[in-house]
Design a protein around this motif. Structure first.
Motif, PDB file in Angstrom:
ATOM      1  N   TYR A  19       0.842  -1.196   0.000  1.00 21.41           N
ATOM      2  CA  TYR A  19       0.000   0.000   0.000  1.00 21.41           C
ATOM      3  C   TYR A  19       0.875   1.243   0.000  1.00 21.41           C
ATOM      4  CZ  TYR A  19      -3.429   3.485   1.495  1.00 21.41           C
ATOM      5  OH  TYR A  19      -4.233   4.590   1.575  1.00 21.41           O
ATOM      6  N   GLY A  20       0.465   2.246  -0.766  1.00 22.31           N
ATOM      7  CA  GLY A  20       1.186   3.510  -0.774  1.00 22.31           C
ATOM      8  C   GLY A  20       0.352   4.618  -1.388  1.00 22.31           C
ATOM      9  N   LEU A  21       0.530   5.835  -0.890  1.00 22.96           N
ATOM     10  CA  LEU A  21      -0.113   7.027  -1.437  1.00 22.96           C
ATOM     11  C   LEU A  21       0.942   8.104  -1.632  1.00 22.96           C
ATOM     12  CD1 LEU A  21      -3.433   7.451   0.608  1.00 22.96           C
ATOM     13  CD2 LEU A  21      -3.243   6.896  -1.821  1.00 22.96           C
ATOM     14  N   GLN A  22       0.887   8.803  -2.754  1.00 25.24           N
ATOM     15  CA  GLN A  22       1.838   9.863  -3.038  1.00 25.24           C
ATOM     16  C   GLN A  22       1.095  11.099  -3.525  1.00 25.24           C
ATOM     17  OE1 GLN A  22       4.974   9.684  -2.416  1.00 25.24           O
ATOM     18  NE2 GLN A  22       5.767   7.624  -2.727  1.00 25.24           N
ATOM     19  N   GLN A  23       1.517  12.258  -3.033  1.00 18.21           N
ATOM     20  CA  GLN A  23       1.040  13.529  -3.570  1.00 18.21           C
ATOM     21  C   GLN A  23       2.093  14.052  -4.538  1.00 18.21           C
ATOM     22  OE1 GLN A  23      -0.334  16.564  -0.884  1.00 18.21           O
ATOM     23  NE2 GLN A  23      -1.480  15.128   0.380  1.00 18.21           N
ATOM     24  N   ILE A  24       1.668  14.394  -5.736  1.00 20.41           N
ATOM     25  CA  ILE A  24       2.586  14.848  -6.783  1.00 20.41           C
ATOM     26  C   ILE A  24       2.268  16.300  -7.129  1.00 20.41           C
ATOM     27  CG2 ILE A  24       3.409  14.457  -9.129  1.00 20.41           C
ATOM     28  CD1 ILE A  24       2.456  11.588  -8.870  1.00 20.41           C
ATOM     29  N   ARG A  25       3.235  17.176  -6.898  1.00 15.42           N
ATOM     30  CA  ARG A  25       3.112  18.582  -7.291  1.00 15.42           C
ATOM     31  C   ARG A  25       4.069  18.812  -8.458  1.00 15.42           C
ATOM     32  NH1 ARG A  25       2.435  18.343  -1.820  1.00 15.42           N
ATOM     33  NH2 ARG A  25       0.608  19.462  -0.986  1.00 15.42           N
ATOM     34  N   LEU A  26       3.628  18.438  -9.635  1.00 18.67           N
ATOM     35  CA  LEU A  26       4.476  18.499 -10.819  1.00 18.67           C
ATOM     36  C   LEU A  26       3.723  19.046 -12.030  1.00 18.67           C
ATOM     37  CD1 LEU A  26       6.472  15.145 -10.452  1.00 18.67           C
ATOM     38  CD2 LEU A  26       7.430  17.460 -10.421  1.00 18.67           C
ATOM     39  N   ARG A  27       2.682  19.833 -11.785  1.00 22.48           N
ATOM     40  CA  ARG A  27       1.922  20.442 -12.880  1.00 22.48           C
ATOM     41  C   ARG A  27       2.061  21.966 -12.787  1.00 22.48           C
ATOM     42  NH1 ARG A  27      -1.726  16.988 -15.559  1.00 22.48           N
ATOM     43  NH2 ARG A  27      -2.160  15.021 -14.466  1.00 22.48           N
ATOM     44  N   PRO A  28       2.767  22.598 -13.715  1.00 26.36           N
ATOM     45  CA  PRO A  28       2.836  24.062 -13.710  1.00 26.36           C
ATOM     46  C   PRO A  28       1.476  24.663 -14.074  1.00 26.36           C
ATOM     47  CG  PRO A  28       3.803  23.201 -15.724  1.00 26.36           C
ATOM     48  CD  PRO A  28       3.485  22.007 -14.856  1.00 26.36           C
ATOM     49  N   VAL A  29       1.213  25.855 -13.594  1.00 26.74           N
ATOM     50  CA  VAL A  29      -0.014  26.560 -13.943  1.00 26.74           C
ATOM     51  C   VAL A  29       0.361  27.896 -14.586  1.00 26.74           C
ATOM     52  CG1 VAL A  29      -1.367  25.465 -12.134  1.00 26.74           C
ATOM     53  CG2 VAL A  29      -0.180  27.594 -11.643  1.00 26.74           C
ATOM     54  N   SER A  30      -0.491  28.387 -15.451  1.00 22.61           N
ATOM     55  CA  SER A  30      -0.237  29.663 -16.120  1.00 22.61           C
ATOM     56  C   SER A  30      -0.343  30.807 -15.127  1.00 22.61           C
ATOM     57  CB  SER A  30      -1.231  29.862 -17.269  1.00 22.61           C
ATOM     58  OG  SER A  30      -1.054  28.879 -18.276  1.00 22.61           O
ATOM     59  N   SER A  31       0.522  31.803 -15.310  1.00 23.98           N
ATOM     60  CA  SER A  31       0.565  32.953 -14.400  1.00 23.98           C
ATOM     61  C   SER A  31       1.160  34.136 -15.149  1.00 23.98           C
ATOM     62  CB  SER A  31       1.423  32.619 -13.178  1.00 23.98           C
ATOM     63  OG  SER A  31       2.782  32.457 -13.554  1.00 23.98           O
ATOM     64  N   SER A  32       1.494  35.190 -14.407  1.00 26.13           N
ATOM     65  CA  SER A  32       2.073  36.375 -15.038  1.00 26.13           C
ATOM     66  C   SER A  32       3.442  36.101 -15.636  1.00 26.13           C
ATOM     67  CB  SER A  32       2.182  37.505 -14.009  1.00 26.13           C
ATOM     68  OG  SER A  32       3.043  37.122 -12.944  1.00 26.13           O
ATOM     69  N   THR A  33       4.127  35.053 -15.168  1.00 23.80           N
ATOM     70  CA  THR A  33       5.489  34.768 -15.641  1.00 23.80           C
ATOM     71  C   THR A  33       5.556  33.625 -16.644  1.00 23.80           C
ATOM     72  OG1 THR A  33       5.951  33.207 -13.840  1.00 23.80           O
ATOM     73  CG2 THR A  33       6.410  35.543 -13.425  1.00 23.80           C
ATOM     74  N   GLN A  34       4.458  32.898 -16.852  1.00 18.53           N
ATOM     75  CA  GLN A  34       4.510  31.732 -17.745  1.00 18.53           C
ATOM     76  C   GLN A  34       3.125  31.361 -18.256  1.00 18.53           C
ATOM     77  OE1 GLN A  34       6.249  29.106 -14.776  1.00 18.53           O
ATOM     78  NE2 GLN A  34       4.286  28.145 -14.333  1.00 18.53           N
ATOM     79  N   THR A  35       3.119  30.730 -19.438  1.00 19.47           N
ATOM     80  CA  THR A  35       1.900  30.193 -20.024  1.00 19.47           C
ATOM     81  C   THR A  35       2.145  28.730 -20.357  1.00 19.47           C
ATOM     82  OG1 THR A  35       1.282  32.326 -20.989  1.00 19.47           O
ATOM     83  CG2 THR A  35       0.233  30.362 -21.914  1.00 19.47           C
ATOM     84  N   VAL A  36       1.320  27.845 -19.796  1.00 14.52           N
ATOM     85  CA  VAL A  36       1.465  26.407 -20.036  1.00 14.52           C
ATOM     86  C   VAL A  36       0.712  26.054 -21.315  1.00 14.52           C
ATOM     87  CG1 VAL A  36       1.116  24.107 -19.082  1.00 14.52           C
ATOM     88  CG2 VAL A  36       1.622  26.021 -17.549  1.00 14.52           C
ATOM     89  N   HIS A  37       1.451  25.628 -22.335  1.00 13.69           N
ATOM     90  CA  HIS A  37       0.830  25.273 -23.613  1.00 13.69           C
ATOM     91  C   HIS A  37       0.421  23.803 -23.661  1.00 13.69           C
ATOM     92  CE1 HIS A  37       1.438  29.078 -25.706  1.00 13.69           C
ATOM     93  NE2 HIS A  37       2.657  29.135 -25.160  1.00 13.69           N
ATOM     94  N   ASP A  38       1.179  22.965 -22.991  1.00 14.13           N
ATOM     95  CA  ASP A  38       0.892  21.534 -23.034  1.00 14.13           C
ATOM     96  C   ASP A  38       1.586  20.881 -21.844  1.00 14.13           C
ATOM     97  OD1 ASP A  38       0.044  18.985 -24.310  1.00 14.13           O
ATOM     98  OD2 ASP A  38       2.199  18.690 -24.545  1.00 14.13           O
ATOM     99  N   TRP A  39       0.877  19.961 -21.162  1.00 13.61           N
ATOM    100  CA  TRP A  39       1.505  19.267 -20.034  1.00 13.61           C
ATOM    101  C   TRP A  39       0.783  17.954 -19.770  1.00 13.61           C
ATOM    102  CZ3 TRP A  39       6.009  20.802 -18.114  1.00 13.61           C
ATOM    103  CH2 TRP A  39       6.509  20.148 -16.980  1.00 13.61           C
ATOM    104  N   SER A  40       1.544  16.920 -19.504  1.00 17.31           N
ATOM    105  CA  SER A  40       0.942  15.624 -19.180  1.00 17.31           C
ATOM    106  C   SER A  40       1.724  14.964 -18.062  1.00 17.31           C
ATOM    107  CB  SER A  40       0.920  14.710 -20.413  1.00 17.31           C
ATOM    108  OG  SER A  40       2.245  14.384 -20.820  1.00 17.31           O
ATOM    109  N   VAL A  41       1.031  14.142 -17.272  1.00 16.79           N
ATOM    110  CA  VAL A  41       1.647  13.348 -16.214  1.00 16.79           C
ATOM    111  C   VAL A  41       1.253  11.894 -16.440  1.00 16.79           C
ATOM    112  CG1 VAL A  41       1.772  12.899 -13.738  1.00 16.79           C
ATOM    113  CG2 VAL A  41       1.585  15.254 -14.560  1.00 16.79           C
TER     114      VAL A  41
END
Length: 266
Positions: A19-41
């Motif tokens: 058994y195992g659970l993991q939290q993954i914070r690996l998705r960028p979000v668009s903001s004033s400094t960047q625009t995410v055009h494509d992303w997959s996990v």
């Protein structure tokens, strides 16, 4: 600048994992400094249970490890268009109020080491931005970059005592001192494209402090610069634990080993 990123993290276990659970914070979000055009996990050896925004508006995947799995592989890839804003991210948003970012944590709790860094900066009459740039330079001089000796659970006082650190240590020391100076401050995890290579050694981390009239402003102590168009912001938090790319629990599995592969290119 348009950056292409491919990031794989693989955990191998000597024995099957019940058994195992993991939290993954690996998705960028668009903001004033960047625009995410494509992303997959993509997950192997586990499956996504739910996706949600946490208290910092980070996009988080909660995954469960497949019963009796011997490995878990997490592959993130996509394209992000970035902008050079001289480190200025802009106004604060999200459910957490600004005063929340002045709260010290177990990892950033100040002691004698932080007090020594704080002393030459307090009551100097400098403008806030100048004070924070001086803090960044002070930390870089007191704690040269060195990869051996600290780890994910190292506190700021422990890293200051060693006399060196990595980007995680530099960011957390900056955050701790900035909060003692009265600034809301937070930890940022993300990616940095190094100009001389495509294959990067690891993901990156830096700090942001909130300055009245400017909003959040980034400081990369390890490289002595303000984040520019080579940086991709992924997650923020009070310290490393709240912005860690991967965190969670695994029961059983015996000895665990990890291999990371990261490419960032224009």
């Amino acid at each position: 600048m348009r950056l292409k990123i491919c990031h794989n993290t693989r955990y191998d276990y000597r024995e099957p994992v019940p058994y195992g659970l993991q939290q993954i914070r690996l998705r960028p979000v668009s903001s004033s400094t960047q625009t995410v055009h494509d992303w997959s996990v993509r997950i192997e050896g586990g499956r996504e249970e739910v996706m949600f925004h946490d208290q910092h508006l980070n996009l988080v995947d909660l995954i469960s490890v497949d019963p009796d799995a011997h490995f878990v592989s997490i592959t993130c890839e996509g394209e992000v268009e970035t902008r050079d804003t001289a480190g200025v991210v802009g106004p604060h948003n999200g459910p957490a109020p600004l005063w929340y970012f002045q709260r010290q944590t177990r990892l950033t709790r100040p002691g004698a080491g932080v007090a020594a860094l704080l002393a030459p900066l307090a009551n100097t009459g400098r403008e806030p931005l100048d004070t924070l740039h001086a803090l960044s330079q002070l930390i870089a001089g007191a704690m040269p970059y060195q990869t051996a000796g600290t780890h994910a659970a190292t506190t700021v006082e422990e890293s200051i005592a060693t006399g060196y650190g990595v980007c995680q240590d530099h960011a957390q020391v900056f955050i701790s001192v900035a909060r003692e100076l009265g600034f809301p401050a937070r930890y940022v995890s993300g990616y940095l494209m190094m100009n001389d290579r495509i294959d990067q050694e690891a993901s990156h981390a830096w700090a942001e402090a909130h300055i009245e009239g400017l909003g959040w402003v980034g400081f990369d102590v390890s490289n002595c610069i303000a984040p520019d168009e080579r940086y991709v912001r992924i997650a923020t938090g009070l310290d490393y634990r709240e912005a860690a790319p991967v965190s969670g629990v695994v029961f059983g599995g015996g000895t665990e080993s990890m291999i990371v592969s990261l490419q960032v290119q224009q």
